[in-house]
Write a protein that holds these residues in place. Structure first.
Motif, PDB file in Angstrom:
ATOM      1  N   PRO A 114     -42.668  -1.325   5.663  1.00 13.22           N
ATOM      2  CA  PRO A 114     -44.074  -1.116   5.335  1.00 13.22           C
ATOM      3  C   PRO A 114     -44.950  -0.954   6.580  1.00 13.22           C
ATOM      4  O   PRO A 114     -46.071  -0.477   6.479  1.00 13.22           O
ATOM      5  CB  PRO A 114     -44.455  -2.383   4.557  1.00 13.22           C
ATOM      6  CG  PRO A 114     -43.484  -3.416   5.002  1.00 13.22           C
ATOM      7  CD  PRO A 114     -42.226  -2.682   5.359  1.00 13.22           C
ATOM      8  N   THR A 115     -44.430  -1.326   7.753  1.00  9.94           N
ATOM      9  CA  THR A 115     -45.193  -1.219   9.012  1.00  9.94           C
ATOM     10  C   THR A 115     -44.316  -0.600  10.088  1.00  9.94           C
ATOM     11  O   THR A 115     -43.888  -1.286  11.015  1.00  9.94           O
ATOM     12  CB  THR A 115     -45.677  -2.607   9.467  1.00  9.94           C
ATOM     13  OG1 THR A 115     -44.534  -3.469   9.591  1.00  9.94           O
ATOM     14  CG2 THR A 115     -46.662  -3.222   8.504  1.00  9.94           C
ATOM     15  N   PRO A 116     -44.012   0.701  10.006  1.00 10.73           N
ATOM     16  CA  PRO A 116     -43.106   1.317  10.984  1.00 10.73           C
ATOM     17  C   PRO A 116     -43.680   1.265  12.401  1.00 10.73           C
ATOM     18  O   PRO A 116     -44.882   1.397  12.605  1.00 10.73           O
ATOM     19  CB  PRO A 116     -42.962   2.753  10.499  1.00 10.73           C
ATOM     20  CG  PRO A 116     -44.034   2.975   9.512  1.00 10.73           C
ATOM     21  CD  PRO A 116     -44.518   1.649   9.035  1.00 10.73           C
ATOM     22  N   VAL A 117     -42.785   1.034  13.368  1.00  6.82           N
ATOM     23  CA  VAL A 117     -43.143   0.973  14.787  1.00  6.82           C
ATOM     24  C   VAL A 117     -42.293   2.008  15.515  1.00  6.82           C
ATOM     25  O   VAL A 117     -41.071   2.007  15.367  1.00  6.82           O
ATOM     26  CB  VAL A 117     -42.854  -0.442  15.355  1.00  6.82           C
ATOM     27  CG1 VAL A 117     -43.084  -0.473  16.855  1.00  6.82           C
ATOM     28  CG2 VAL A 117     -43.696  -1.484  14.660  1.00  6.82           C
ATOM     29  N   PRO A 118     -42.920   2.898  16.302  1.00  3.99           N
ATOM     30  CA  PRO A 118     -42.119   3.874  17.050  1.00  3.99           C
ATOM     31  C   PRO A 118     -41.107   3.155  17.951  1.00  3.99           C
ATOM     32  O   PRO A 118     -41.435   2.184  18.623  1.00  3.99           O
ATOM     33  CB  PRO A 118     -43.163   4.621  17.894  1.00  3.99           C
ATOM     34  CG  PRO A 118     -44.455   4.419  17.173  1.00  3.99           C
ATOM     35  CD  PRO A 118     -44.346   3.067  16.518  1.00  3.99           C
ATOM     36  N   GLY A 119     -39.883   3.626  17.927  1.00  3.71           N
ATOM     37  CA  GLY A 119     -38.835   3.038  18.750  1.00  3.71           C
ATOM     38  C   GLY A 119     -38.004   1.993  18.035  1.00  3.71           C
ATOM     39  O   GLY A 119     -36.913   1.680  18.466  1.00  3.71           O
ATOM     40  N   LEU A 120     -38.527   1.430  16.958  1.00  6.18           N
ATOM     41  CA  LEU A 120     -37.755   0.458  16.167  1.00  6.18           C
ATOM     42  C   LEU A 120     -37.441   1.115  14.836  1.00  6.18           C
ATOM     43  O   LEU A 120     -38.233   1.082  13.910  1.00  6.18           O
ATOM     44  CB  LEU A 120     -38.550  -0.834  15.929  1.00  6.18           C
ATOM     45  CG  LEU A 120     -38.729  -1.765  17.097  1.00  6.18           C
ATOM     46  CD1 LEU A 120     -39.459  -3.018  16.655  1.00  6.18           C
ATOM     47  CD2 LEU A 120     -37.399  -2.149  17.714  1.00  6.18           C
ATOM     48  N   SER A 121     -36.301   1.735  14.774  1.00  5.63           N
ATOM     49  CA  SER A 121     -35.907   2.398  13.534  1.00  5.63           C
ATOM     50  C   SER A 121     -34.407   2.246  13.364  1.00  5.63           C
ATOM     51  O   SER A 121     -33.750   1.571  14.131  1.00  5.63           O
ATOM     52  CB  SER A 121     -36.308   3.873  13.571  1.00  5.63           C
ATOM     53  OG  SER A 121     -35.687   4.524  14.651  1.00  5.63           O
ATOM     54  N   CYS A 122     -33.891   2.867  12.343  1.00  3.96           N
ATOM     55  CA  CYS A 122     -32.452   2.834  12.070  1.00  3.96           C
ATOM     56  C   CYS A 122     -31.874   4.205  12.392  1.00  3.96           C
ATOM     57  O   CYS A 122     -32.461   5.216  12.022  1.00  3.96           O
ATOM     58  CB  CYS A 122     -32.194   2.510  10.602  1.00  3.96           C
ATOM     59  SG  CYS A 122     -32.913   0.957  10.051  1.00  3.96           S
TER      60      CYS A 122
END
Length: 135
Positions: A114-122
């Motif tokens: 619900p709160t995407p952060v650039p660089g922290l993904s799958c």
């Protein structure tokens, strides 16, 4: 002359949270605009569909021992503050063994951050979150 006078100890490098986040953002880009966000379960760092002791250990090994990067960095950000820190691994342990707060959403089921952060993904959706082909 004392033997230790000739021994040079390497200086420890200290990494700030901002430097780590910037490095991860560079090395681990977010999905392109319009791409579907992968589903994951917060805290489930090995993607097996369960929150276990090994998930907290995996966060700590990644941070402090240079172990393999979790396939879903978002899952390792257990408190969803945008950084992977010591407190993320500890939060898993507190939830499992001491009645502490649960991981942030999406938890306990698979979902989209619900709160995407650039660089922290799958890099890819964990197998435990893949849609059932026979449903």
């Amino acid at each position: 002359m004392h033997l230790m006078e000739h021994v040079r100890r390497p200086q420890r490098r200290r990494w700030s949270g901002g430097l780590i986040a910037a490095t991860l953002a560079f090395l681990w880009p977010s999905p392109p605009a319009g791409a579907s966000e992968p589903r994951f379960t917060r805290g489930d760092t090995d993607g097996n569909g369960k929150l276990e002791l090994t998930d907290g250990i995996r966060v700590l090994l990644f941070l402090f021992q240079g172990e393999a990067t979790p396939a879903c960095l978002d899952a390792a950000d257990v408190d969803d503050n945008g950084q992977i820190q010591l407190t993320d691994g500890v939060r898993v342990f507190l939830f499992l063994f001491a009645g502490g707060a649960s991981p942030a959403a999406p938890f306990p089921e698979c979902g989209i951050d619900p709160t995407p952060v650039p660089g922290l993904s799958c890099i890819e959706e964990p197998e435990a979150c893949a849609p059932d082909e026979f449903a």
